[in-house]
Design a protein around this motif. Structure first.
Motif, PDB file in Angstrom:
ATOM      1  N   LEU A  60       0.795  -1.123   0.025  1.00  0.00           N
ATOM      2  CA  LEU A  60      -0.242  -0.044  -0.133  1.00  0.00           C
ATOM      3  C   LEU A  60       0.959   1.312  -0.006  1.00  0.00           C
ATOM      4  O   LEU A  60       0.686   2.308  -0.615  1.00  0.00           O
ATOM      5  N   PRO A  71      -8.789   8.913  -0.104  1.00  0.00           N
ATOM      6  CA  PRO A  71      -7.915   7.770   0.039  1.00  0.00           C
ATOM      7  C   PRO A  71      -7.876   6.883  -1.041  1.00  0.00           C
ATOM      8  O   PRO A  71      -8.604   6.756  -2.085  1.00  0.00           O
ATOM      9  N   LYS A  72      -6.503   6.332  -1.326  1.00  0.00           N
ATOM     10  CA  LYS A  72      -6.266   5.340  -2.388  1.00  0.00           C
ATOM     11  C   LYS A  72      -6.227   4.185  -1.770  1.00  0.00           C
ATOM     12  O   LYS A  72      -6.495   3.158  -2.196  1.00  0.00           O
ATOM     13  N   GLY A  73      -5.854   4.027  -0.399  1.00  0.00           N
ATOM     14  CA  GLY A  73      -5.867   2.669   0.145  1.00  0.00           C
ATOM     15  C   GLY A  73      -6.707   2.689   1.553  1.00  0.00           C
ATOM     16  O   GLY A  73      -7.211   3.810   2.043  1.00  0.00           O
ATOM     17  N   ALA A 100       2.264   9.369   1.999  1.00  0.00           N
ATOM     18  CA  ALA A 100       1.695   8.388   2.279  1.00  0.00           C
ATOM     19  C   ALA A 100       0.944   8.663   3.625  1.00  0.00           C
ATOM     20  O   ALA A 100       0.902   7.663   4.545  1.00  0.00           O
ATOM     21  N   THR A 102      -1.448   8.625   6.508  1.00  0.00           N
ATOM     22  CA  THR A 102      -2.607   7.514   7.251  1.00  0.00           C
ATOM     23  C   THR A 102      -3.312   8.060   8.252  1.00  0.00           C
ATOM     24  O   THR A 102      -2.724   8.747   9.200  1.00  0.00           O
ATOM     25  N   ILE A 124      -4.249   6.954   3.096  1.00  0.00           N
ATOM     26  CA  ILE A 124      -4.769   5.542   3.313  1.00  0.00           C
ATOM     27  C   ILE A 124      -5.509   5.809   4.695  1.00  0.00           C
ATOM     28  O   ILE A 124      -5.370   6.595   5.528  1.00  0.00           O
ATOM     29  N   VAL A 146     -10.613   5.129  -4.242  1.00  0.00           N
ATOM     30  CA  VAL A 146      -9.915   3.687  -3.458  1.00  0.00           C
ATOM     31  C   VAL A 146      -9.480   2.784  -4.455  1.00  0.00           C
ATOM     32  O   VAL A 146     -10.483   2.318  -5.396  1.00  0.00           O
TER      33      VAL A 146
END
Length: 580
Positions: A60, A71-73, A100, A102, A124, A146
């Motif tokens: 991820l 969010p992509k994850g 990234a 989170t 994320i 996502v």
């Protein structure tokens, strides 16, 4: 093979190296190369402690190369503790990849603060199902972009009743995405999710499905129900260096066991759903910092406890779902270490051990509860070892030595040693002075209870079948509540003062029970036993309308109508005869 060989970007590999990891675990080795591919679905079956978080977390982070607004994850997990643990790990993995970002979202915390963090932009999301559903319904989170959804501990989320929430969340995500499912076991509901929401997933199983960690020794002990707590203390005393988890079935039992241990001088705290978030954080911080030796927990509360050096898991009771034993035992023997999973069963539960052996594909070892003499010897040896390893601060103690030597001048070396040892050791000798044998015989048959031998008259009373002088009673507790014939008989006799041979047939069903007694004692039993406490649970009893059954188990209650219908429906069926 190294992490460099898996295809991860150099920034991610560098972060992992900084954490002290050099070689990937088997699940990481097989999962990461596959998950780096776009639009690939994946099912990973591996036990707790085998590195599953890195198996999905590193790919991820690898995917995030620029700051994101949406969010992509998305990672979904069952509990707050696991949510926070995963989030902290991801932050470590993205040490050199600041884009990234989170964010953790979970219940029990300020939702407005979480909404602000999401609004500021996030790559994320790590979430528990309930809070994520709430944010989606408030339109505070946009899942339209996502690219990968991770279902971590999928089996436990379904056990906790999150099936509808998961369906709702997954329907809010794009159709074109990768779905990665990680689980320790593969029950039917997990397989259904995989079939419904995944396309041709690669399935990787480290060991057989549901198989337990081979570094764990599985040991069971058989005791009578009334000796369960005393047996727990002996197991703790037999392992002076224990740093472990004690699993109980219910929140109330968890609290009671922890309080009892604390009052008797053991280093123990409870962790369950009735604690506030601040209390849970305090207990977990104490446990991670080894300020306490024992964490007494329910199955749900213990999810997400990521502590590498847990030496023992003690199953005070076996879980209602035998598959959950895998999750419990997986708390120990993490990161390649050895560990022990100890199980206390009563005389009727040997068949559960047989069931678990088939699920985890490992054999249990039967052992006896240590005797008083053995425990005292172990404790003495541990105390001597502790004294020998004690570091002496020569500079600070030097001024006191002449006075100390003078005080002990009239005692020999042997006498001084005896007195120092006795100062600590006498409490064990006193406690175990008249301690008896706690071991009990067991049967492989679920219905065979050797505790029935408390009185021949009771067995004879059962074998007569129907008896006009007997009154049949319905009891609101059953096998799932830990009740057995010996336990029920003990409650009745303790509450009423009646002799055990006045109680006739006893039938323990999964969710309720029946027993026969003399009609002349019926009013007294109804008055004294109703509302009695059994291991923290309230025991309610009622008279059945017909006579003691001559046929199948619990038949008498099967004919109750009207007002009893709601109770029977709630308890999971009609009378015992119909269940048969």
């Amino acid at each position: 093979m190294t992490f460099n060989d898996l295809g991860l970007r150099s920034q991610v590999v560098k972060a992992v190296t900084d954490m002290g990891f050099e070689q990937p675990t088997p699940i990481q080795e097989q999962a990461i190369p596959h998950l780096l591919k776009s639009n690939s679905d994946f099912v990973g079956l591996a036990q707790t402690g085998t590195g599953k978080t890195a198996a999905f977390g590193l790919p991820l982070v690898h995917r995030i190369t620029s700051s994101q607004r949406f969010p992509k994850g998305l990672i979904i997990c069952p509990t707050r503790e696991l949510c926070l643990q995963i989030t902290n790990d991801l932050k470590d993995y993205s040490k050199y990849e600041k884009s990234a970002k989170t964010v953790a979202v979970y219940g029990g915390s300020d939702i407005r603060s979480q909404m602000r963090s999401i609004k500021d932009g996030v790559a994320i999301i790590v979430a528990t199902p309930g809070r994520l559903c709430d944010l989606i319904k408030r339109k505070a989170i946009n899942l339209a972009e996502v690219e990968a959804v991770v279902l971590d501990e999928a089996d436990e989320m379904l056990n906790m009743g999150f099936k509808e929430d998961l369906d709702f969340i997954l329907n809010e995500t794009p159709k074109e995405k990768s779905t990665w499912l990680f689980s320790a076991t593969m029950p039917k509901d997990v397989a259904r999710i995989a079939k419904t929401y995944m396309t041709d997933p690669l399935e990787v199983s480290i060991g057989n499905k549901n198989e337990a960690n081979v570094n764990i020794d599985h040991i069971y002990f058989a005791v009578k129900e009334r000796d369960r707590y005393a047996a727990l203390k002996r197991l703790i005393d037999f392992n002076p260096k224990i740093f472990g988890l004690v699993f109980c079935r219910t929140r109330r039992e968890t609290q009671q066991v922890a309080e009892k241990l604390g009052k008797e001088g053991y280093s123990a705290e409870a962790l369950h759903g009735d604690l506030s978030q601040a209390q849970r954080d305090r207990v977990m911080n104490m446990f991670r910092g080894r300020s306490i030796q024992l964490l007494v927990a329910t199955d749900v509360a213990a999810r997400g406890i990521d502590v590498d050096d847990i030496t023992h898991v003690i199953n005070y009771n076996l879980p209602d779902e035998v598959e959950n034993y895998t999750h419990r035992s997986g708390r120990t023997a993490r990161a390649g270490r050895k560990g022990e999973s100890l199980v206390l069963i009563n005389t009727r539960e040997k068949y559960k051990i047989n069931q678990i052996e088939k699920i985890i594909n490992q054999k249990f070892t039967f052992a006896e509860i240590p005797t008083a003499e053995v425990i005292c010897a172990v404790q003495l040896e541990s105390m001597i070892e502790k004294v020998k390893d004690t570091k002496v601060n020569e500079k600070e103690i030097a001024p006191f030595i002449p006075h100390i030597v003078e005080d002990f001048a009239d005692l020999s070396k042997e006498e001084v040693i005896k007195k120092f040892v006795s100062a600590e050791f006498n409490r064990f000798l006193d406690y175990y002075n008249k301690a008896g044998d706690l071991n009990a015989k067991v049967s492989d048959r679920p219905g065979d209870d050797r505790e029935r031998g408390r009185g021949k008259g009771r067995d004879r009373g059962r074998s007569r079948g129907g008896d006009e002088n007997k009154q049949r009673f319905f009891v609101s507790l059953g096998e799932k509540d830990g009740l057995n014939p010996g336990g029920l008989l003990r409650v009745i006799c303790d509450a009423t003062g009646l002799k055990s041979d006045t109680i006739g047939r006893i039938d323990i069903m999964p969710a309720f029970s029946f027993f026969d007694a003399e009609k002349s004692d019926a009013d007294k039993i109804l008055k004294d036993v109703k509302g009695a406490d059994f291991e923290g649970k309230t025991m309610n009893i009622e008279k059945t309308e017909n006579k003691s059954s001559k046929g199948g188990r619990g038949g008498g209650h099967g004919n109750r109508r009207g007002g009893g219908g709601a109770r029977k429906s709630h308890r999971g069926g009609g009378g015992g005869g119909r269940r048969r």
